[in-house]
Design a protein around this motif. Sequence first.
Motif, PDB file in Angstrom:
ATOM      1  N   VAL A   1     -11.140 -70.400 -48.903  1.00 50.53           N
ATOM      2  CA  VAL A   1     -11.815 -70.243 -47.610  1.00 50.53           C
ATOM      3  C   VAL A   1     -11.312 -71.285 -46.617  1.00 50.53           C
ATOM      4  O   VAL A   1     -11.176 -71.006 -45.432  1.00 50.53           O
ATOM      5  CB  VAL A   1     -13.347 -70.332 -47.780  1.00 50.53           C
ATOM      6  CG1 VAL A   1     -14.060 -70.272 -46.454  1.00 50.53           C
ATOM      7  CG2 VAL A   1     -13.821 -69.207 -48.688  1.00 50.53           C
ATOM      8  N   TYR A   2     -11.013 -72.480 -47.105  1.00 51.21           N
ATOM      9  CA  TYR A   2     -10.483 -73.534 -46.243  1.00 51.21           C
ATOM     10  C   TYR A   2      -9.197 -73.063 -45.563  1.00 51.21           C
ATOM     11  O   TYR A   2      -9.048 -73.187 -44.354  1.00 51.21           O
ATOM     12  CB  TYR A   2     -10.241 -74.805 -47.051  1.00 51.21           C
ATOM     13  CG  TYR A   2      -9.612 -75.920 -46.261  1.00 51.21           C
ATOM     14  CD1 TYR A   2     -10.397 -76.786 -45.512  1.00 51.21           C
ATOM     15  CD2 TYR A   2      -8.232 -76.113 -46.272  1.00 51.21           C
ATOM     16  CE1 TYR A   2      -9.825 -77.813 -44.784  1.00 51.21           C
ATOM     17  CE2 TYR A   2      -7.652 -77.141 -45.548  1.00 51.21           C
ATOM     18  CZ  TYR A   2      -8.445 -77.980 -44.807  1.00 51.21           C
ATOM     19  OH  TYR A   2      -7.872 -78.998 -44.081  1.00 51.21           O
ATOM     20  N   GLY A   3      -8.296 -72.520 -46.336  1.00 48.69           N
ATOM     21  CA  GLY A   3      -7.035 -72.019 -45.775  1.00 48.69           C
ATOM     22  C   GLY A   3      -7.250 -70.883 -44.799  1.00 48.69           C
ATOM     23  O   GLY A   3      -6.611 -70.830 -43.748  1.00 48.69           O
ATOM     24  N   ALA A   4      -8.171 -69.993 -45.139  1.00 52.18           N
ATOM     25  CA  ALA A   4      -8.453 -68.853 -44.259  1.00 52.18           C
ATOM     26  C   ALA A   4      -9.086 -69.315 -42.948  1.00 52.18           C
ATOM     27  O   ALA A   4      -8.807 -68.754 -41.884  1.00 52.18           O
ATOM     28  CB  ALA A   4      -9.368 -67.852 -44.966  1.00 52.18           C
ATOM     29  N   LEU A   5      -9.918 -70.342 -43.008  1.00 60.29           N
ATOM     30  CA  LEU A   5     -10.562 -70.858 -41.804  1.00 60.29           C
ATOM     31  C   LEU A   5      -9.534 -71.369 -40.806  1.00 60.29           C
ATOM     32  O   LEU A   5      -9.658 -71.152 -39.604  1.00 60.29           O
ATOM     33  CB  LEU A   5     -11.532 -71.986 -42.181  1.00 60.29           C
ATOM     34  CG  LEU A   5     -12.208 -72.742 -41.037  1.00 60.29           C
ATOM     35  CD1 LEU A   5     -13.053 -71.797 -40.183  1.00 60.29           C
ATOM     36  CD2 LEU A   5     -13.058 -73.878 -41.588  1.00 60.29           C
ATOM     37  N   PHE A   6      -8.497 -72.029 -41.310  1.00 57.82           N
ATOM     38  CA  PHE A   6      -7.482 -72.607 -40.428  1.00 57.82           C
ATOM     39  C   PHE A   6      -6.293 -71.675 -40.200  1.00 57.82           C
ATOM     40  O   PHE A   6      -5.327 -72.058 -39.549  1.00 57.82           O
ATOM     41  CB  PHE A   6      -7.059 -73.983 -40.937  1.00 57.82           C
ATOM     42  CG  PHE A   6      -8.148 -75.001 -40.750  1.00 57.82           C
ATOM     43  CD1 PHE A   6      -8.327 -75.618 -39.526  1.00 57.82           C
ATOM     44  CD2 PHE A   6      -9.033 -75.298 -41.772  1.00 57.82           C
ATOM     45  CE1 PHE A   6      -9.343 -76.540 -39.314  1.00 57.82           C
ATOM     46  CE2 PHE A   6     -10.055 -76.212 -41.584  1.00 57.82           C
ATOM     47  CZ  PHE A   6     -10.219 -76.831 -40.357  1.00 57.82           C
TER      48      PHE A   6
END
Length: 83
Positions: A48-53
């Motif tokens: 999710v961290y990667g998708a957020l950015f």
Amino acid sequence: METSGCNFTNSQKESCAVSLMRDTIEELSVRDGISYENALLCFATSKVYGALFDYDTGIWRESPDYLLNLYDYCNSQKMNNIV
């Protein structure tokens, strides 16, 4: 939130994403009874961290509740793949 017709800069998107991440980590910390630092480590190692950015996903426009639900869903999928 309707954003069609609005052109946000990457700097604006990053600011929204960071603010959203901080609020979500605070919720995760309180909900799970863990330190903010541990919640940050858990979140930062999630997909999710990667998708957020990845600003093309548009997740940076969502609420902390949405992001936390997405985080939980991704973690449950990871666990289901192990079993």
